[in-house]
Design a protein around this motif. Sequence first.
Motif, mmCIF file in Angstrom:
data_model
loop_
_atom_site.group_PDB
_atom_site.id
_atom_site.type_symbol
_atom_site.label_atom_id
_atom_site.label_comp_id
_atom_site.label_asym_id
_atom_site.label_seq_id
_atom_site.Cartn_x
_atom_site.Cartn_y
_atom_site.Cartn_z
ATOM 1 N N GLY A 100 0.825 -1.206 0.000
ATOM 2 C CA GLY A 100 0.000 0.000 0.000
ATOM 3 C C GLY A 100 0.857 1.253 0.000
ATOM 4 O O GLY A 100 0.541 2.252 -0.654
ATOM 5 N N SER A 101 1.970 1.180 0.708
ATOM 6 C CA SER A 101 2.854 2.345 0.791
ATOM 7 C C SER A 101 3.446 2.664 -0.591
ATOM 8 O O SER A 101 3.462 3.821 -1.024
ATOM 9 N N ALA A 102 3.891 1.631 -1.317
ATOM 10 C CA ALA A 102 4.474 1.855 -2.649
ATOM 11 C C ALA A 102 3.408 2.195 -3.690
ATOM 12 O O ALA A 102 3.673 2.913 -4.661
ATOM 13 N N ALA A 103 2.183 1.692 -3.482
ATOM 14 C CA ALA A 103 1.103 1.965 -4.438
ATOM 15 C C ALA A 103 0.692 3.434 -4.433
ATOM 16 O O ALA A 103 -0.048 3.877 -5.314
ATOM 17 N N ARG A 104 1.213 4.212 -3.452
ATOM 18 C CA ARG A 104 0.930 5.658 -3.463
ATOM 19 C C ARG A 104 1.460 6.316 -4.728
ATOM 20 O O ARG A 104 1.070 7.419 -5.068
ATOM 21 N N ILE A 105 2.374 5.648 -5.439
ATOM 22 C CA ILE A 105 2.882 6.216 -6.689
ATOM 23 C C ILE A 105 1.717 6.461 -7.662
ATOM 24 O O ILE A 105 1.783 7.332 -8.519
ATOM 25 N N GLU A 106 0.637 5.676 -7.513
ATOM 26 C CA GLU A 106 -0.590 5.933 -8.277
ATOM 27 C C GLU A 106 -1.653 6.594 -7.403
ATOM 28 O O GLU A 106 -2.367 7.483 -7.854
ATOM 29 N N GLY A 107 -1.763 6.155 -6.161
ATOM 30 C CA GLY A 107 -2.868 6.581 -5.301
ATOM 31 C C GLY A 107 -2.784 8.038 -4.887
ATOM 32 O O GLY A 107 -3.801 8.656 -4.596
ATOM 33 N N SER A 108 -1.572 8.584 -4.848
ATOM 34 C CA SER A 108 -1.426 9.995 -4.463
ATOM 35 C C SER A 108 -0.546 10.694 -5.481
ATOM 36 O O SER A 108 0.666 10.433 -5.553
ATOM 37 N N LYS A 109 -1.149 11.570 -6.256
ATOM 38 C CA LYS A 109 -0.364 12.295 -7.267
ATOM 39 C C LYS A 109 0.703 13.150 -6.570
ATOM 40 O O LYS A 109 1.793 13.345 -7.097
ATOM 41 N N ALA A 110 0.366 13.664 -5.368
ATOM 42 C CA ALA A 110 1.326 14.497 -4.642
ATOM 43 C C ALA A 110 2.550 13.660 -4.244
ATOM 44 O O ALA A 110 3.696 14.106 -4.372
ATOM 45 N N PHE A 111 2.321 12.412 -3.804
ATOM 46 C CA PHE A 111 3.435 11.523 -3.460
ATOM 47 C C PHE A 111 4.297 11.266 -4.699
ATOM 48 O O PHE A 111 5.532 11.348 -4.655
ATOM 49 N N ALA A 112 3.625 10.981 -5.830
ATOM 50 C CA ALA A 112 4.367 10.692 -7.073
ATOM 51 C C ALA A 112 5.206 11.899 -7.485
ATOM 52 O O ALA A 112 6.375 11.755 -7.877
ATOM 53 N N LYS A 113 4.627 13.091 -7.368
ATOM 54 C CA LYS A 113 5.374 14.305 -7.736
ATOM 55 C C LYS A 113 6.593 14.470 -6.832
ATOM 56 O O LYS A 113 7.660 14.870 -7.278
ATOM 57 N N GLY A 114 6.421 14.161 -5.543
ATOM 58 C CA GLY A 114 7.529 14.280 -4.595
ATOM 59 C C GLY A 114 8.657 13.320 -4.939
ATOM 60 O O GLY A 114 9.838 13.690 -4.923
ATOM 61 N N ILE A 115 8.302 12.074 -5.274
ATOM 62 C CA ILE A 115 9.319 11.075 -5.649
ATOM 63 C C ILE A 115 10.053 11.550 -6.899
ATOM 64 O O ILE A 115 11.292 11.494 -6.978
ATOM 65 N N MET A 116 9.293 12.047 -7.887
ATOM 66 C CA MET A 116 9.932 12.480 -9.139
ATOM 67 C C MET A 116 10.847 13.677 -8.906
ATOM 68 O O MET A 116 11.934 13.759 -9.478
ATOM 69 N N ALA A 117 10.398 14.607 -8.048
ATOM 70 C CA ALA A 117 11.233 15.784 -7.768
ATOM 71 C C ALA A 117 12.546 15.329 -7.123
ATOM 72 O O ALA A 117 13.635 15.760 -7.528
ATOM 73 N N SER A 118 12.461 14.426 -6.148
ATOM 74 C CA SER A 118 13.679 13.964 -5.463
ATOM 75 C C SER A 118 14.571 13.165 -6.399
ATOM 76 O O SER A 118 15.790 13.192 -6.277
ATOM 77 N N ALA A 119 13.946 12.432 -7.341
ATOM 78 C CA ALA A 119 14.728 11.571 -8.247
ATOM 79 C C ALA A 119 15.194 12.337 -9.490
ATOM 80 O O ALA A 119 15.907 11.779 -10.322
ATOM 81 N N GLY A 120 14.797 13.594 -9.621
ATOM 82 C CA GLY A 120 15.210 14.384 -10.790
ATOM 83 C C GLY A 120 14.578 13.907 -12.086
ATOM 84 O O GLY A 120 15.196 13.977 -13.152
ATOM 85 N N VAL A 121 13.344 13.429 -12.009
ATOM 86 C CA VAL A 121 12.659 12.910 -13.200
ATOM 87 C C VAL A 121 11.768 14.003 -13.790
ATOM 88 O O VAL A 121 11.043 14.685 -13.059
ATOM 89 N N LYS A 122 11.842 14.126 -15.122
ATOM 90 C CA LYS A 122 11.097 15.190 -15.795
ATOM 91 C C LYS A 122 9.587 14.914 -15.789
ATOM 92 O O LYS A 122 9.145 13.830 -16.161
ATOM 93 N N THR A 123 8.816 15.902 -15.364
ATOM 94 C CA THR A 123 7.363 15.741 -15.348
ATOM 95 C C THR A 123 6.722 17.121 -15.446
ATOM 96 O O THR A 123 7.410 18.135 -15.425
ATOM 97 N N ALA A 124 5.394 17.130 -15.555
ATOM 98 C CA ALA A 124 4.695 18.401 -15.677
ATOM 99 C C ALA A 124 4.722 19.157 -14.351
ATOM 100 O O ALA A 124 4.713 18.552 -13.279
ATOM 101 N N HIS A 125 4.732 20.495 -14.435
ATOM 102 C CA HIS A 125 4.554 21.328 -13.241
ATOM 103 C C HIS A 125 3.116 21.116 -12.749
ATOM 104 O O HIS A 125 2.198 21.014 -13.560
ATOM 105 N N ALA A 126 2.931 21.037 -11.439
ATOM 106 C CA ALA A 126 1.592 20.718 -10.941
ATOM 107 C C ALA A 126 1.242 21.560 -9.720
ATOM 108 O O ALA A 126 2.134 22.013 -8.995
#
Length: 429
Positions: free
Chosen positions: A95-121
């Motif tokens: 459940g904790s890892a599934a937040r990558i889909e369940g919470s867009k805010a969590f996914a954005k945080g992971i991408m920001a920390s990992a330096g992955v290109k994504t849309a501004h939100a």
Amino acid sequence: MRTLVIGNGAREHALAYSLSLDPSVTEVHVAPGNPGIGGVATLHPGIRGEDAAAVVALARELTPDLVVIGPEIPLVAGVADALRAEGFAVFGPSGSAARIEGSKAFAKGIMASAGVKTAHAEAVGPGASDEEIRAAIDRFGPTWVVKDDGLAGGKGVVVTPDRTAAVQHVHDVHAAGNPVLLESFLDGPEVSLFCLVDGETVVPLLPAQDHKRVRDNDEGPNTGGMGAYTPLPWLPTDGVQRIVDEVCVPVAKQMVKEGCPFSGLLYAGLAWGSDGPAVVEFNCRFGDPETQAVLDLLKTPIGGVLAAVANGTLADLPPLEWEDGYAVTVVLAAGGYPEAPVTGVPIEGAAAGDGGRGVRAAGVAEDPAREGGLVSAGGRVLNVIGRGATLEEARAKAYAELETIDLPGGHYRSDIGLAAVEGRIAIPE
Ligand code: GLY
């Protein structure tokens, strides 16, 4: 190997069908499944995938060697954790890892920390006033991307050049009690890349493209997906490797670092712009309908592949083998889909238990008036799959299969994969 698949759609039919072809798999069970899956699996109707206690009780009874969880709702609800706590091998993230889909805010945080290109939100909560909503809308667009920040199965996104429609969607999502995420629009053709992920180990499947709008030429509202094709003839030859290196591996590593390692299928939804891939969204499970096409080309028996992820031995798995050529899947939708699907309509040409043909059943139920017959019971009723040496041939086979099925009032897109066949998919300069 005894297997249990959780879910009831065409994606689960595809998983069950592929498992049934694996010589190491002795039993395939699906809960709850649908009557169209009955030809390849033992069904356990009445079990809701998100009911962890019911799923665990079924697993105790069946003692499967592998449980595969298809949809996001049970994953986000922690059903994989409940099964693992009982000692079952599970394909699907915690459940904790599934937040990558369940919470867009969590996914954005992971991408920001990992330096992955994504849309501004920017998040806009249900408490925002109309004035605050309009001010937020004016910080974006045109084009506006307005997402339901709850689990919406791909249906909660409106992409529109119309400011009024964008504001209205914010109000609609808020009325349902969910927060909204506004995103900058990412230009470029879309790619769905599914990766098997086991901690920091990432193994990509073939890239695919979904067709989300309901009508030909990408017109009409977004749906859960009206069809897909794989692989993508227009993708640069290093495209998959770039997505793995620039997106999926950094995200997998970041999740390990943050104490929520991912184990299962990480679905990267991307736009391929002038600088390469940028993330539109992540999902924590196989995509629907892309899976129906992608698994049709997988030569390596799938049971061992999914078990390797579940058992933490993906790094030792030999490279995956694929059929040459292309696969196309076309969704036959009920009349009225996506707004108000008409259910209870008899389907001709597809019957309960037709597992072996190129048909994967989704929104179907038993026809009370015809033994073995099916009626529509949801928006996306079934998928047909065509495979061919060329994309053109795969398309022709899928549409020929569709001709053998009749769902009065039903509809489908006639242009799945067509832009790729005609060379009309361009990467922005
Ligand atoms: N292909 C869209 C989804 O699975 O969410």
